[in-house]
Design an enzyme around this catalytic site. Structure first.
Site, mmCIF file in Angstrom:
data_model
loop_
_atom_site.group_PDB
_atom_site.id
_atom_site.type_symbol
_atom_site.label_atom_id
_atom_site.label_comp_id
_atom_site.label_asym_id
_atom_site.label_seq_id
_atom_site.Cartn_x
_atom_site.Cartn_y
_atom_site.Cartn_z
ATOM 1 N N TYR A 163 -7.748 -1.882 0.387
ATOM 2 C CA TYR A 163 -7.942 -3.026 -0.511
ATOM 3 C C TYR A 163 -6.781 -3.982 -0.274
ATOM 4 O O TYR A 163 -5.673 -3.784 -0.769
ATOM 5 C CB TYR A 163 -7.994 -2.550 -1.962
ATOM 6 C CG TYR A 163 -8.073 -3.651 -2.996
ATOM 7 C CD1 TYR A 163 -8.792 -4.814 -2.753
ATOM 8 C CD2 TYR A 163 -7.434 -3.526 -4.229
ATOM 9 C CE1 TYR A 163 -8.873 -5.822 -3.702
ATOM 10 C CE2 TYR A 163 -7.509 -4.524 -5.190
ATOM 11 C CZ TYR A 163 -8.229 -5.664 -4.915
ATOM 12 O OH TYR A 163 -8.303 -6.673 -5.862
ATOM 13 N N ASP A 202 -12.246 -3.909 1.124
ATOM 14 C CA ASP A 202 -12.155 -5.308 0.741
ATOM 15 C C ASP A 202 -10.932 -5.865 1.459
ATOM 16 O O ASP A 202 -9.799 -5.606 1.059
ATOM 17 C CB ASP A 202 -11.997 -5.405 -0.780
ATOM 18 C CG ASP A 202 -11.797 -6.830 -1.260
ATOM 19 O OD1 ASP A 202 -11.721 -7.737 -0.414
ATOM 20 O OD2 ASP A 202 -11.700 -7.030 -2.480
#
Length: 288
Positions: A163, A202
């Site tokens: 992330y 992400d």
């Protein structure tokens, strides 16, 4: 002369993505992405099949986790993923609800969370088979306190759940983001020198204009600055494939994130921020 089937699924920011690897004398990789409500399934040339499901932005508090455990317990049982990667979990390991801990078929669970910041960041990696090894962070003390990376080593490859930090409103964290990007590239290059790498997460960047709905209006927006896009390009230049864009180089309006404001999801005004990257030497195995 046997074979090994391997699937990796990514969940984050309103998208469910997955790819599978089938190992015998060669490697076959299937990739699926569904942008909408409901489910999508496909048989990737008899090598693997995935399910892609539209979810909610981020991970809401405990009531959603409980529903997640009940609903996805059935999904996990039906689809039997080998590895499930979760981003922006906002949940430290001791606080993971028992419904998640008890997900059938994924007993090996590894959670990273920021130090002293509950409800912020966090990633999880859940595996069917016990990895050979698991590490947290990227080996850089400047970055590892934010709980953004879990890496599991398997016999055939590394799986990295990541992330990447957002540059923040007003780009206040852009200098930090650039340092992160350099450190992350170095970390992945070192892994790739040992065995192939799958990066699921992400990555907080829309690489090209095709990867967001309004590129001109977002030149100075977090996730679409020249610096972030160039950094991502440098990562690909080290020998990694953006698997979706490799398979679909000209497909527009394929997004993985939509703001909750202004009916963006209904109008499909979004960004492609979530990726499955793969070591380039497995390019010949990528299939749909």
């Amino acid at each position: 002369m046997g074979f090994m089937g391997f699937g990796v699924y990514l969940w984050d920011f309103g998208v469910f993505m997955g790819f599978g690897i089938f190992m015998g004398f060669g490697v076959f990789i299937g990739f699926g992405l569904f942008l909408g409500f409901g489910t999508f399934w496909g048989n990737f040339w008899d090598c693997f099949w995935t399910t892609s499901i539209r979810l909610f932005p981020g991970v809401p508090p405990r009531p959603f986790w409980v529903n997640f455990g009940r609903f996805w317990g059935q999904w996990v049982q039906e689809e039997a993923p080998d590895v499930l990667c979760l981003q922006e979990t906002k949940c430290a390991a001791p606080a993971v609800p028992p419904e998640i801990r008890a997900l059938s078929g994924l007993p090996h669970q590894f959670w990273a969370s920021p130090e002293g910041r509950p409800g912020y960041s966090g990633v999880g990696l859940l595996a069917r088979q016990e990895p050979l090894s698991v590490t947290y962070g990227i080996g850089d003390p400047e970055h590892d306190s934010e709980g953004r990376v879990v890496t599991a080593e398997f016999p055939a490859l590394y799986v990295v759940a990541a992330y990447v930090p957002n540059s923040g409103r007003g780009l206040v964290r852009l200098p930090y983001r650039q340092r992160w990007d350099r450190a992350f590239r170095s970390f992945l290059a070192n892994l790739d020198a040992r065995k192939p790498v799958a990066v699921c997460g992400d990555l907080n960047v829309a690489h090209a204009e095709i990867d967001l709905r309004h590129p001109r209006a977002n030149r100075k927006s977090p996730g679409f600055t020249d610096e972030e896009r160039e950094g991502f390009g440098e990562l690909l230049g080290l020998g990694f494939l953006d698997t979706f864009r490799h398979l679909y180089p000209a497909v527009p309006h394929a997004y993985t994130f939509w703001t909750y404001l202004g009916g963006a999801r209904g109008r499909n005004v979004g960004w492609r921020l979530d990726y499955c990257l793969l070591s380039q030497r497995l390019e010949g195995a990528l299939c749909d």
